[in-house]
Motif scaffolding. Structure first.
Motif, PDB file in Angstrom:
ATOM      1  N   PHE A  31       1.125  33.150  -9.195  1.00 21.26           N
ATOM      2  CA  PHE A  31       0.996  31.723  -9.492  1.00 21.26           C
ATOM      3  C   PHE A  31       1.573  30.793  -8.426  1.00 21.26           C
ATOM      4  CE2 PHE A  31       1.136  34.038 -13.521  1.00 21.26           C
ATOM      5  CZ  PHE A  31      -0.064  33.638 -14.072  1.00 21.26           C
ATOM      6  N   VAL A  32       2.457  31.269  -7.585  1.00 29.21           N
ATOM      7  CA  VAL A  32       3.146  30.390  -6.644  1.00 29.21           C
ATOM      8  C   VAL A  32       2.390  30.284  -5.317  1.00 29.21           C
ATOM      9  CG1 VAL A  32       5.303  29.971  -5.408  1.00 29.21           C
ATOM     10  CG2 VAL A  32       5.356  30.861  -7.743  1.00 29.21           C
ATOM     11  N   ILE A  33       2.229  31.409  -4.640  1.00 24.49           N
ATOM     12  CA  ILE A  33       1.537  31.401  -3.348  1.00 24.49           C
ATOM     13  C   ILE A  33       0.084  30.975  -3.531  1.00 24.49           C
ATOM     14  CG2 ILE A  33       0.806  32.819  -1.384  1.00 24.49           C
ATOM     15  CD1 ILE A  33       3.297  34.577  -1.970  1.00 24.49           C
ATOM     16  N   SER A  34      -0.531  31.437  -4.609  1.00 20.27           N
ATOM     17  CA  SER A  34      -1.934  31.096  -4.841  1.00 20.27           C
ATOM     18  C   SER A  34      -2.124  29.594  -5.054  1.00 20.27           C
ATOM     19  CB  SER A  34      -2.499  31.878  -6.028  1.00 20.27           C
ATOM     20  OG  SER A  34      -1.771  31.602  -7.207  1.00 20.27           O
ATOM     21  N   LYS A  35      -1.145  28.933  -5.655  1.00 19.13           N
ATOM     22  CA  LYS A  35      -1.232  27.478  -5.852  1.00 19.13           C
ATOM     23  C   LYS A  35      -1.148  26.756  -4.508  1.00 19.13           C
ATOM     24  CE  LYS A  35      -0.992  25.008  -9.287  1.00 19.13           C
ATOM     25  NZ  LYS A  35      -2.004  24.409 -10.139  1.00 19.13           N
ATOM     26  N   LYS A  82      -2.380  38.654   2.037  1.00 15.70           N
ATOM     27  CA  LYS A  82      -2.899  39.955   2.487  1.00 15.70           C
ATOM     28  C   LYS A  82      -1.750  40.920   2.722  1.00 15.70           C
ATOM     29  CE  LYS A  82      -4.919  42.115   6.495  1.00 15.70           C
ATOM     30  NZ  LYS A  82      -3.660  42.408   7.149  1.00 15.70           N
ATOM     31  N   ASP A  83      -0.736  40.473   3.437  1.00 20.85           N
ATOM     32  CA  ASP A  83       0.383  41.346   3.781  1.00 20.85           C
ATOM     33  C   ASP A  83       1.267  41.695   2.590  1.00 20.85           C
ATOM     34  OD1 ASP A  83      -0.548  41.425   6.366  1.00 20.85           O
ATOM     35  OD2 ASP A  83       0.853  39.905   7.113  1.00 20.85           O
ATOM     36  N   ASN A  88      -7.162  41.900  -0.818  1.00 20.42           N
ATOM     37  CA  ASN A  88      -7.605  43.102  -0.124  1.00 20.42           C
ATOM     38  C   ASN A  88      -8.229  42.707   1.211  1.00 20.42           C
ATOM     39  OD1 ASN A  88     -10.397  42.468  -0.499  1.00 20.42           O
ATOM     40  ND2 ASN A  88     -10.363  43.423  -2.518  1.00 20.42           N
ATOM     41  N   ASN A  89      -8.469  43.686   2.055  1.00 16.82           N
ATOM     42  CA  ASN A  89      -8.967  43.406   3.410  1.00 16.82           C
ATOM     43  C   ASN A  89     -10.311  42.691   3.402  1.00 16.82           C
ATOM     44  OD1 ASN A  89      -6.780  44.381   4.820  1.00 16.82           O
ATOM     45  ND2 ASN A  89      -7.611  46.443   5.007  1.00 16.82           N
ATOM     46  N   LEU A  95     -12.568  35.205   3.717  1.00 13.61           N
ATOM     47  CA  LEU A  95     -11.926  33.897   3.674  1.00 13.61           C
ATOM     48  C   LEU A  95     -11.386  33.484   5.042  1.00 13.61           C
ATOM     49  CD1 LEU A  95     -10.014  34.364   0.326  1.00 13.61           C
ATOM     50  CD2 LEU A  95     -11.682  32.566   0.763  1.00 13.61           C
ATOM     51  N   TYR A  96     -10.737  34.423   5.701  1.00 13.54           N
ATOM     52  CA  TYR A  96     -10.092  34.123   6.975  1.00 13.54           C
ATOM     53  C   TYR A  96     -11.110  33.701   8.038  1.00 13.54           C
ATOM     54  CZ  TYR A  96      -6.231  34.448  10.322  1.00 13.54           C
ATOM     55  OH  TYR A  96      -5.247  34.156  11.228  1.00 13.54           O
ATOM     56  N   SER A  97     -12.219  34.425   8.119  1.00 13.84           N
ATOM     57  CA  SER A  97     -13.216  34.081   9.134  1.00 13.84           C
ATOM     58  C   SER A  97     -13.829  32.708   8.863  1.00 13.84           C
ATOM     59  CB  SER A  97     -14.306  35.148   9.221  1.00 13.84           C
ATOM     60  OG  SER A  97     -15.052  35.207   8.029  1.00 13.84           O
ATOM     61  N   ARG A  98     -14.033  32.374   7.606  1.00 10.54           N
ATOM     62  CA  ARG A  98     -14.579  31.054   7.265  1.00 10.54           C
ATOM     63  C   ARG A  98     -13.589  29.938   7.590  1.00 10.54           C
ATOM     64  NH1 ARG A  98     -19.047  31.370   3.258  1.00 10.54           N
ATOM     65  NH2 ARG A  98     -19.536  33.569   3.043  1.00 10.54           N
TER      66      ARG A  98
END
Length: 118
Positions: A31-35, A82-83, A88-89, A95-98
């Motif tokens: 809930f924290v990082i995702s927010k 991710k880390d 997942n990879n 997401l990262y490439s976009r």
């Protein structure tokens, strides 16, 4: 600015961020990082929309510069998730490439819009 690729791609990215956020809170109970990820990831498109009606070229560049900062922050949250095994990879790479594409587009747009100083 009108209809633009940057505007469309940032909106599509926001939808992906929201979708991933829903999964993170329901499946991973994170809930924290995702927010933080939700806030910065959706702010990119919102700031691009704000720039659409900027009061001046300087204001336009300023708003896009803030969008760039939000995109960079979003990359950070994605790397952290991710880390720490919240992403997942495959999800991360998508997401990262976009987001990196948005960063590149923002940098290019800012460079083009900035007045040339001698």
């Amino acid at each position: 600015m009108g209809k633009s690729i940057l505007k469309d791609k940032s909106y599509a990215f926001s939808l992906l961020v929201i979708s991933r956020y829903k999964i993170l809170i329901s499946d991973k109970k994170e809930f924290v990082i995702s927010k933080q990820f939700l806030r910065s990831g959706t702010a990119i498109g919102a700031l691009i929309r704000e720039a659409e009606f900027a009061e001046s070229k300087k204001d336009f560049v300023h708003k896009l510069s803030i969008a760039l900062k939000e995109a960079n922050e979003t990359l950070y949250w994605m790397e952290l998730m991710k880390d720490s095994d919240y992403l997942n990879n495959q999800s991360f790479e998508n997401l990262y490439s976009r987001c990196r594409e948005l960063v590149a587009m923002l940098v290019s747009t800012i460079k083009t819009a900035k007045p040339k100083n001698n």
